[in-house]
Design a protein around this motif. Sequence first.
Motif, PDB file in Angstrom:
ATOM      1  N   CYS A 450       6.296 -23.302 -32.939  1.00 34.87           N
ATOM      2  CA  CYS A 450       5.098 -23.492 -32.104  1.00 34.87           C
ATOM      3  C   CYS A 450       5.339 -24.609 -31.088  1.00 34.87           C
ATOM      4  O   CYS A 450       4.912 -24.523 -29.934  1.00 34.87           O
ATOM      5  CB  CYS A 450       3.888 -23.835 -32.973  1.00 34.87           C
ATOM      6  SG  CYS A 450       3.212 -22.401 -33.824  1.00 34.87           S
ATOM      7  N   PHE A 451       6.012 -25.647 -31.533  1.00 40.64           N
ATOM      8  CA  PHE A 451       6.370 -26.740 -30.629  1.00 40.64           C
ATOM      9  C   PHE A 451       7.205 -26.174 -29.467  1.00 40.64           C
ATOM     10  O   PHE A 451       6.886 -26.373 -28.292  1.00 40.64           O
ATOM     11  CB  PHE A 451       7.156 -27.808 -31.406  1.00 40.64           C
ATOM     12  CG  PHE A 451       7.600 -28.990 -30.586  1.00 40.64           C
ATOM     13  CD1 PHE A 451       6.834 -30.151 -30.549  1.00 40.64           C
ATOM     14  CD2 PHE A 451       8.778 -28.949 -29.842  1.00 40.64           C
ATOM     15  CE1 PHE A 451       7.238 -31.254 -29.795  1.00 40.64           C
ATOM     16  CE2 PHE A 451       9.187 -30.038 -29.087  1.00 40.64           C
ATOM     17  CZ  PHE A 451       8.420 -31.195 -29.055  1.00 40.64           C
ATOM     18  N   LEU A 452       8.248 -25.417 -29.796  1.00 34.49           N
ATOM     19  CA  LEU A 452       9.122 -24.853 -28.749  1.00 34.49           C
ATOM     20  C   LEU A 452       8.342 -23.910 -27.834  1.00 34.49           C
ATOM     21  O   LEU A 452       8.597 -23.849 -26.621  1.00 34.49           O
ATOM     22  CB  LEU A 452      10.301 -24.111 -29.379  1.00 34.49           C
ATOM     23  CG  LEU A 452      11.272 -24.943 -30.227  1.00 34.49           C
ATOM     24  CD1 LEU A 452      12.361 -24.052 -30.819  1.00 34.49           C
ATOM     25  CD2 LEU A 452      11.894 -26.071 -29.395  1.00 34.49           C
ATOM     26  N   SER A 453       7.383 -23.181 -28.408  1.00 39.02           N
ATOM     27  CA  SER A 453       6.646 -22.173 -27.624  1.00 39.02           C
ATOM     28  C   SER A 453       5.877 -22.817 -26.468  1.00 39.02           C
ATOM     29  O   SER A 453       5.524 -22.145 -25.506  1.00 39.02           O
ATOM     30  CB  SER A 453       5.691 -21.386 -28.521  1.00 39.02           C
ATOM     31  OG  SER A 453       4.557 -22.183 -28.841  1.00 39.02           O
ATOM     32  N   ARG A 454       5.622 -24.124 -26.568  1.00 37.89           N
ATOM     33  CA  ARG A 454       4.905 -24.811 -25.484  1.00 37.89           C
ATOM     34  C   ARG A 454       5.799 -25.027 -24.260  1.00 37.89           C
ATOM     35  O   ARG A 454       5.341 -25.482 -23.224  1.00 37.89           O
ATOM     36  CB  ARG A 454       4.395 -26.167 -25.985  1.00 37.89           C
ATOM     37  CG  ARG A 454       3.380 -26.014 -27.122  1.00 37.89           C
ATOM     38  CD  ARG A 454       2.964 -27.363 -27.659  1.00 37.89           C
ATOM     39  NE  ARG A 454       1.982 -27.219 -28.738  1.00 37.89           N
ATOM     40  CZ  ARG A 454       0.980 -28.069 -28.947  1.00 37.89           C
ATOM     41  NH1 ARG A 454       0.817 -29.120 -28.176  1.00 37.89           N
ATOM     42  NH2 ARG A 454       0.138 -27.870 -29.947  1.00 37.89           N
ATOM     43  N   PHE A 455       7.088 -24.708 -24.424  1.00 33.04           N
ATOM     44  CA  PHE A 455       8.045 -24.906 -23.328  1.00 33.04           C
ATOM     45  C   PHE A 455       8.630 -23.580 -22.851  1.00 33.04           C
ATOM     46  O   PHE A 455       9.536 -23.561 -22.026  1.00 33.04           O
ATOM     47  CB  PHE A 455       9.162 -25.842 -23.790  1.00 33.04           C
ATOM     48  CG  PHE A 455       8.654 -27.187 -24.242  1.00 33.04           C
ATOM     49  CD1 PHE A 455       8.610 -28.262 -23.357  1.00 33.04           C
ATOM     50  CD2 PHE A 455       8.180 -27.382 -25.536  1.00 33.04           C
ATOM     51  CE1 PHE A 455       8.121 -29.496 -23.762  1.00 33.04           C
ATOM     52  CE2 PHE A 455       7.690 -28.613 -25.949  1.00 33.04           C
ATOM     53  CZ  PHE A 455       7.650 -29.682 -25.058  1.00 33.04           C
ATOM     54  N   THR A 456       8.135 -22.466 -23.405  1.00 33.63           N
ATOM     55  CA  THR A 456       8.753 -21.159 -23.115  1.00 33.63           C
ATOM     56  C   THR A 456       7.729 -20.146 -22.619  1.00 33.63           C
ATOM     57  O   THR A 456       7.917 -18.946 -22.784  1.00 33.63           O
ATOM     58  CB  THR A 456       9.430 -20.587 -24.382  1.00 33.63           C
ATOM     59  OG1 THR A 456       8.417 -20.406 -25.387  1.00 33.63           O
ATOM     60  CG2 THR A 456      10.493 -21.517 -24.928  1.00 33.63           C
ATOM     61  N   LYS A 457       6.649 -20.653 -22.026  1.00 29.00           N
ATOM     62  CA  LYS A 457       5.545 -19.761 -21.645  1.00 29.00           C
ATOM     63  C   LYS A 457       5.903 -18.831 -20.499  1.00 29.00           C
ATOM     64  O   LYS A 457       5.286 -17.787 -20.319  1.00 29.00           O
ATOM     65  CB  LYS A 457       4.328 -20.611 -21.253  1.00 29.00           C
ATOM     66  CG  LYS A 457       3.778 -21.416 -22.435  1.00 29.00           C
ATOM     67  CD  LYS A 457       2.254 -21.446 -22.408  1.00 29.00           C
ATOM     68  CE  LYS A 457       1.700 -21.839 -23.756  1.00 29.00           C
ATOM     69  NZ  LYS A 457       1.308 -23.236 -23.838  1.00 29.00           N
ATOM     70  N   LYS A 458       6.913 -19.228 -19.695  1.00 27.57           N
ATOM     71  CA  LYS A 458       7.186 -18.482 -18.466  1.00 27.57           C
ATOM     72  C   LYS A 458       8.070 -17.265 -18.655  1.00 27.57           C
ATOM     73  O   LYS A 458       8.299 -16.514 -17.724  1.00 27.57           O
ATOM     74  CB  LYS A 458       7.847 -19.419 -17.438  1.00 27.57           C
ATOM     75  CG  LYS A 458       6.908 -20.528 -16.969  1.00 27.57           C
ATOM     76  CD  LYS A 458       7.488 -21.236 -15.764  1.00 27.57           C
ATOM     77  CE  LYS A 458       6.611 -22.404 -15.350  1.00 27.57           C
ATOM     78  NZ  LYS A 458       7.434 -23.552 -14.934  1.00 27.57           N
ATOM     79  N   TYR A 459       8.622 -17.097 -19.834  1.00 25.38           N
ATOM     80  CA  TYR A 459       9.538 -15.967 -20.020  1.00 25.38           C
ATOM     81  C   TYR A 459       9.432 -15.409 -21.445  1.00 25.38           C
ATOM     82  O   TYR A 459       8.783 -15.993 -22.309  1.00 25.38           O
ATOM     83  CB  TYR A 459      10.981 -16.388 -19.707  1.00 25.38           C
ATOM     84  CG  TYR A 459      11.408 -17.712 -20.320  1.00 25.38           C
ATOM     85  CD1 TYR A 459      11.650 -17.822 -21.685  1.00 25.38           C
ATOM     86  CD2 TYR A 459      11.574 -18.857 -19.533  1.00 25.38           C
ATOM     87  CE1 TYR A 459      12.052 -19.016 -22.248  1.00 25.38           C
ATOM     88  CE2 TYR A 459      11.973 -20.068 -20.090  1.00 25.38           C
ATOM     89  CZ  TYR A 459      12.209 -20.137 -21.461  1.00 25.38           C
ATOM     90  OH  TYR A 459      12.589 -21.327 -22.014  1.00 25.38           O
ATOM     91  N   GLN A 460      10.102 -14.253 -21.638  1.00 25.44           N
ATOM     92  CA  GLN A 460      10.161 -13.632 -22.956  1.00 25.44           C
ATOM     93  C   GLN A 460      11.164 -14.414 -23.786  1.00 25.44           C
ATOM     94  O   GLN A 460      12.317 -14.579 -23.372  1.00 25.44           O
ATOM     95  CB  GLN A 460      10.595 -12.179 -22.822  1.00 25.44           C
ATOM     96  CG  GLN A 460       9.594 -11.360 -22.034  1.00 25.44           C
ATOM     97  CD  GLN A 460      10.103  -9.966 -21.720  1.00 25.44           C
ATOM     98  OE1 GLN A 460      11.141  -9.528 -22.212  1.00 25.44           O
ATOM     99  NE2 GLN A 460       9.359  -9.251 -20.886  1.00 25.44           N
ATOM    100  N   TRP A 461      10.712 -14.843 -24.945  1.00 23.40           N
ATOM    101  CA  TRP A 461      11.538 -15.797 -25.702  1.00 23.40           C
ATOM    102  C   TRP A 461      11.536 -15.502 -27.193  1.00 23.40           C
ATOM    103  O   TRP A 461      10.531 -15.063 -27.747  1.00 23.40           O
ATOM    104  CB  TRP A 461      10.993 -17.207 -25.423  1.00 23.40           C
ATOM    105  CG  TRP A 461      11.327 -18.248 -26.441  1.00 23.40           C
ATOM    106  CD1 TRP A 461      12.526 -18.891 -26.588  1.00 23.40           C
ATOM    107  CD2 TRP A 461      10.465 -18.778 -27.458  1.00 23.40           C
ATOM    108  NE1 TRP A 461      12.450 -19.793 -27.631  1.00 23.40           N
ATOM    109  CE2 TRP A 461      11.192 -19.745 -28.174  1.00 23.40           C
ATOM    110  CE3 TRP A 461       9.130 -18.535 -27.816  1.00 23.40           C
ATOM    111  CZ2 TRP A 461      10.649 -20.466 -29.242  1.00 23.40           C
ATOM    112  CZ3 TRP A 461       8.584 -19.239 -28.888  1.00 23.40           C
ATOM    113  CH2 TRP A 461       9.344 -20.192 -29.572  1.00 23.40           C
ATOM    114  N   ALA A 462      12.673 -15.713 -27.808  1.00 19.73           N
ATOM    115  CA  ALA A 462      12.747 -15.669 -29.275  1.00 19.73           C
ATOM    116  C   ALA A 462      13.540 -16.870 -29.766  1.00 19.73           C
ATOM    117  O   ALA A 462      14.448 -17.350 -29.084  1.00 19.73           O
ATOM    118  CB  ALA A 462      13.395 -14.375 -29.740  1.00 19.73           C
TER     119      ALA A 462
END
Length: 498
Positions: A450-462
């Motif tokens: 969830c922490f990382l997800s705050r930095f990956t909003k602009k693209y498709q990420w796993a």
Amino acid sequence: MEYSVKSGNPEKQRTACIVLGVFEPRKLTATAEQFDKITDGFISNILRRGDLEGKLGQVLLLHNVPNTLSDRVLLIGCGKERELGDTQYQKIISKAVQTLNDTGSMEAVCFLTELNVKGRDSQWKVKHAVETSEGTLYNFDQLKSKASSARRPLRKIIFNVPTRRELSEGEEAIKQGISIAQGVSTTKDLMNLPGNICTPTYIAERAFKLADDNKKVTTSVIDEDEMKEMGMGAFISVSQGSDEPGKLITIEYKGGEEDAKPIVLVGKGITFDTGGISLKPGAAMDEMKFDMGGAASVFGATQAVIEMGLPVNLITVIAAAENMPSAKASRPGDVVTSMSGQTIEILNTDAEGRLVLCDALTYVDKFDPDVVIDVATLTGAVIVALGHKASGIMSNHNPLAHDLLNAGEQAADRAWRLPIWDEYQEQLDSNFADMSNLGGSAAGSITAACFLSRFTKKYQWAHIDIAGTAWNKGKNKGGTGKPVPLLTQYIINRVVNS
Ligand code: BES
Ligand code: MN
Ligand code: ZN
């Protein structure tokens, strides 16, 4: 080692050893039966005498078998015919290869690739026979004063396929298998090297070497001064405690169309994780040299993709730093500003992986990525959730998560998905900054993601958490090479399906 495929009869093979399977209880495989007839029942007589039950992994090496052209015949127990799945198959191949290597057969023709493995075709069986063989013969003795090599090591294996139609697929399978196996070996080597040798600088040198021999590959490195200028306060907060300079390493492989969006891999490369001021307990702390397993695996997968020359654009970014306690180290409670502008309260300096990764993940947005996949030995909590059998996948994009899970299933390098629902986000609330780097004891892998997800909003990420799968403990301590097969299979699938 040399590998090839062939489609022939067992009795016609002029070789040092032919390898045949026997099921439990004392049941010959189809090829073994064919061979038995030619030898006037030599094999079935031996089984009848009770020398080999056929239990999984049993071996029997025979010499002077009548009417054959080969010096030896190696029988391998394959267990119960109906139970033959991926794991059993890998055990069978591994046992065969180890025995061949130990008993002086420098070449062999192996019929085990003809076994029926649940849900797997010839191509899979050949590819995995190569991967398993290389995995079995892997050893890491570069730091020992004397190498421990076999006297007459196995040099060549020929895998047999049932029909000539399967030969060209088999050859392709061998090529892929070798590239993946070499990627896995590179990953294991990087992981097994200790923290005093495998530093961020060392990984950067290895990345430059990848580019040396290939026109399609470019490597570049951002050092700490540049990182500071770029505002990577989160990355720096980890690296600043160490005398080893941190590096953000980028390997660019242009194998695809000029304008095709790249697949981006990001790896956590903590070359040693002491925990920092939130120091880890002493027991088994040596294993924290493996905390660059994410970096090692994206490196190995990248090497495999380059080796296969896949028509894809791939950008690999490695966040390499050492996490040390020192007078310059971050303190619990420090607040830092990440490259994204978001501020972070460092409540525990041992939650450093997310700090180096968040800036790397912000940085990669400039590549206009098709997808971003980060790989990290991020949390002890993923071991509580999934043990050592599956990596944890968390993603903001369902199709990407499914593609990765499928690739893992195909590659026998499994992963399982965990949710990153919004409801978990509040665990990261901070009184003093935009967020804390600590999510509390519940759902530790999820809050890290969830922490990382705050930095990956602009693209498709796993995000793939490999803390449970990247290395073995105990007698077989060492890197496993996971999830190189999963990542490579994902990229292969992307090329095939596009
Ligand atoms: N590298 C560790 C994660 C780890 C721990 C991997 C044990 C394998 C085995 C990571 O940097 C870490 O220390 N994570 C902490 C996070 C916590 C402080 C929120 C953990 O998992 O305990
Ligand atoms: Mn840590
Ligand atoms: Zn760590």
